[in-house]
Design a protein around this motif. Structure first.
Motif, PDB file in Angstrom:
ATOM      1  N   THR A  77     -13.263  11.801  10.867  1.00 51.37           N
ATOM      2  CA  THR A  77     -13.068  11.617   9.964  1.00 51.37           C
ATOM      3  C   THR A  77     -11.893  11.091   9.813  1.00 51.37           C
ATOM      4  O   THR A  77     -10.696  11.258  10.471  1.00 51.37           O
ATOM      5  N   PHE A  78     -11.549  10.738   8.738  1.00 48.87           N
ATOM      6  CA  PHE A  78     -10.379  10.348   7.915  1.00 48.87           C
ATOM      7  C   PHE A  78      -8.964  10.815   9.058  1.00 48.87           C
ATOM      8  O   PHE A  78      -9.006  12.019   8.039  1.00 48.87           O
ATOM      9  N   ALA A  79      -8.270  10.041   9.732  1.00 53.66           N
ATOM     10  CA  ALA A  79      -7.502  11.401  10.091  1.00 53.66           C
ATOM     11  C   ALA A  79      -5.762  11.020   9.293  1.00 53.66           C
ATOM     12  O   ALA A  79      -5.456   9.925   8.755  1.00 53.66           O
ATOM     13  N   GLU A  80      -5.866  11.982   9.413  1.00 54.52           N
ATOM     14  CA  GLU A  80      -3.985  11.999   7.729  1.00 54.52           C
ATOM     15  C   GLU A  80      -2.778  12.292   8.647  1.00 54.52           C
ATOM     16  O   GLU A  80      -3.228  13.690   9.335  1.00 54.52           O
ATOM     17  N   LEU A  81      -1.295  11.584   8.851  1.00 51.73           N
ATOM     18  CA  LEU A  81      -1.013  12.719   9.345  1.00 51.73           C
ATOM     19  C   LEU A  81       0.180  12.818   7.984  1.00 51.73           C
ATOM     20  O   LEU A  81       0.846  11.971   6.810  1.00 51.73           O
ATOM     21  N   ILE A  82       0.330  14.007   7.728  1.00 48.35           N
ATOM     22  CA  ILE A  82       0.749  14.613   6.592  1.00 48.35           C
ATOM     23  C   ILE A  82       2.224  14.782   6.674  1.00 48.35           C
ATOM     24  O   ILE A  82       3.017  15.254   8.619  1.00 48.35           O
ATOM     25  N   GLY A  83       3.187  14.729   6.306  1.00 48.83           N
ATOM     26  CA  GLY A  83       4.586  14.471   6.037  1.00 48.83           C
ATOM     27  C   GLY A  83       5.202  12.962   5.775  1.00 48.83           C
ATOM     28  O   GLY A  83       4.821  12.161   5.525  1.00 48.83           O
ATOM     29  N   GLU A  84       6.322  13.744   5.390  1.00 53.86           N
ATOM     30  CA  GLU A  84       7.600  12.716   4.332  1.00 53.86           C
ATOM     31  C   GLU A  84       8.434  12.597   4.824  1.00 53.86           C
ATOM     32  O   GLU A  84       9.763  12.451   4.578  1.00 53.86           O
ATOM     33  N   SER A  85       9.152  13.901   6.329  1.00 47.21           N
ATOM     34  CA  SER A  85       9.803  13.285   6.915  1.00 47.21           C
ATOM     35  C   SER A  85      10.350  12.152   7.577  1.00 47.21           C
ATOM     36  O   SER A  85       9.747  11.434   7.736  1.00 47.21           O
ATOM     37  N   ARG A  86      11.271  11.496   7.600  1.00 50.43           N
ATOM     38  CA  ARG A  86      12.081  10.208   8.519  1.00 50.43           C
ATOM     39  C   ARG A  86      11.284   9.980   9.617  1.00 50.43           C
ATOM     40  O   ARG A  86      10.223   9.102   9.914  1.00 50.43           O
ATOM     41  N   MET A 112       8.474  11.120  10.571  1.00 53.99           N
ATOM     42  CA  MET A 112       6.144  10.668  10.087  1.00 53.99           C
ATOM     43  C   MET A 112       6.150   9.403   9.449  1.00 53.99           C
ATOM     44  O   MET A 112       5.396   8.821   9.956  1.00 53.99           O
ATOM     45  N   ARG A 113       6.986   9.423   9.311  1.00 52.99           N
ATOM     46  CA  ARG A 113       7.625   8.003   8.282  1.00 52.99           C
ATOM     47  C   ARG A 113       7.122   7.030   8.889  1.00 52.99           C
ATOM     48  O   ARG A 113       6.614   5.889   9.541  1.00 52.99           O
ATOM     49  N   GLU A 114       8.237   6.800  10.142  1.00 48.81           N
ATOM     50  CA  GLU A 114       8.045   6.467  11.624  1.00 48.81           C
ATOM     51  C   GLU A 114       6.960   5.965  12.635  1.00 48.81           C
ATOM     52  O   GLU A 114       7.438   4.776  12.718  1.00 48.81           O
ATOM     53  N   VAL A 115       6.568   6.795  12.262  1.00 46.73           N
ATOM     54  CA  VAL A 115       5.066   7.050  13.196  1.00 46.73           C
ATOM     55  C   VAL A 115       4.499   6.747  12.254  1.00 46.73           C
ATOM     56  O   VAL A 115       3.481   5.278  13.067  1.00 46.73           O
ATOM     57  N   ARG A 116       4.497   6.416  11.066  1.00 49.77           N
ATOM     58  CA  ARG A 116       3.128   5.812  10.271  1.00 49.77           C
ATOM     59  C   ARG A 116       3.353   4.140  10.537  1.00 49.77           C
ATOM     60  O   ARG A 116       2.456   3.748  10.492  1.00 49.77           O
ATOM     61  N   ARG A 117       4.433   4.075   9.922  1.00 51.20           N
ATOM     62  CA  ARG A 117       5.076   2.951  10.152  1.00 51.20           C
ATOM     63  C   ARG A 117       4.697   2.094  11.376  1.00 51.20           C
ATOM     64  O   ARG A 117       4.361   0.735  10.999  1.00 51.20           O
ATOM     65  N   LEU A 118       5.102   2.512  12.571  1.00 55.23           N
ATOM     66  CA  LEU A 118       4.610   2.153  13.668  1.00 55.23           C
ATOM     67  C   LEU A 118       3.140   1.183  14.316  1.00 55.23           C
ATOM     68  O   LEU A 118       2.528   0.748  14.629  1.00 55.23           O
ATOM     69  N   ILE A 119       2.311   2.573  13.722  1.00 51.94           N
ATOM     70  CA  ILE A 119       0.556   2.557  13.546  1.00 51.94           C
ATOM     71  C   ILE A 119       0.634   1.095  12.781  1.00 51.94           C
ATOM     72  O   ILE A 119      -0.357   0.622  13.125  1.00 51.94           O
TER      73      ILE A 119
END
Length: 350
Positions: free
Chosen positions: A12-21, A23-30
């Protein structure tokens, strides 16, 4: 009797919850690497969401319509791991009555997630390295090469540099896996994300979901969360199950958390302390202390502390391994492996 493993499926769709710096960096890298075929090494503590990162990489890649196949290298018995990953031909060993595809073949065109890669036996690491370099798989008992088109994502919660120095992990495999590293922080390092996570996990309760008061939420942000996001999710699931539709205030959340939990500042200040627990058969529970002077065996000290924590959890759950694993923020299979390594014998309760 043969061992049956779950068939691969699209998650199912994977969600990375969080707006900490972080977690934003992890999402950007992905988002940067999802469209490539680069091998990714996901590092971080147990329960921090490493498989969610692997799923998100897959779902945002051109391979999203193809299989996502996950295998836990620590959960499969050593004598079956090679066959599970690379497959086998009929007659390759006792019980191999027919040929079987391995996880690499199952993931052809898609993504293979190798979880707990740091626990892979060294002889298997050699074969994995060859497959990563050639993209050709040979089933156990066969000399026929099978080309595979697979994007590999690996994950570990152990320090691979230490494992390399100890001779437990191959340095050449490490560099082959660590083309891109995605590091996940502990939940304590991103405690500002806890309110968002609480809302996300509570929503699973539907119309009867719980709501956390402001004081309860503030209290939860002060805790150490050694089991990380997995531990927080378990707490919310417990709240939804036991107090459906209620507002969870601080007093109630303290009951849900348990009386042995302390704020993160206290836990970090005294990491060697073990919460009090009933002793068994007159045994005195071990509380490790670092000597003030002279040399000491760090590995033994850590093993003794880990053993004490595990026995404490088993005592509190009357030997229930699955419940103890949840209390420790571990997978059941990981706890079983630790019990085996530390020679902890208990009835195999679940």
């Amino acid at each position: 009797m043969g061992v049956r493993w779950a068939q691969p499926s699209i998650p199912t769709f994977a969600e990375l919850i969080g707006e900490s710096r972080s977690m934003r960096e992890v999402r950007r890298l992905i988002d940067q690497v999802a469209g490539t075929d680069s091998t990714v090494l996901v590092t971080g503590p147990s329960g921090s969401g490493k498989e969610v990162v692997a799923q998100r990489l897959h779902q945002r890649s051109p391979r999203a319509a193809k299989p996502f196949v996950a295998v836990n290298c620590a959960a499969i018995p050593r004598d079956l791991l090679e066959s599970e990953i690379f497959g086998h031909k009929a007659g390759a060993f006792t019980g191999a009555t027919r040929a079987r595809r391995g996880r690499f073949e199952m993931a052809d065109g898609g993504t293979l997630f190798l979880d707990e890669i740091g626990d892979m036996p060294t002889d298997m690491q050699v074969k994995l390295l060859r497959v990563l370099e050639t993209r050709i798989v040979e089933r156990v008992g066969s000399m026929i090469g099978i080309p595979v088109n697979v994007r590999v994502v690996a994950a570990t919660n152990i320090d691979l540099d230490t494992a390399i120095n100890d001779g437990r992990f191959r340095e050449d495999l490490y560099y082959r896996l660590n083309v891109v590293e995605a590091r996940l922080p502990t939940l304590a390092e991103r405690c500002d994300d806890i309110p968002l996570l609480l809302e996300h996990f509570a929503a699973a309760g539907g119309a009867r979901r719980v709501h956390f008061s402001a004081s309860a939420t503030r209290y939860l942000t002060t805790l150490g969360w050694r089991g990380n996001v997995r531990e927080l999710r378990n707490l919310v699931d417990r709240a939804n199950a036991l107090h459906a539709g209620q507002v969870i205030d601080q007093a109630l959340v303290e009951q849900l958390v348990g009386t042995t939990r302390r704020p993160v500042e206290t836990w970090l200040a005294t990491p060697a302390a073990v919460p009090p627990a009933p002793t068994r058969l007159g045994r005195t529970r071990f509380t490790p202390a670092v000597p003030d002077e002279g040399a000491f065996d760090l590995k033994k000290l850590l093993d003794d502390y880990e053993q004490s924590c595990i026995e404490h959890a088993l005592d509190r759950t009357a030997g229930a391994v699955a419940e103890s694993a949840r209390m420790l923020g571990l997978r059941r299979t990981t706890l079983v492996e630790k019990m085996r390594r530390l020679n902890i014998h208990r009835m195999p309760a679940c």
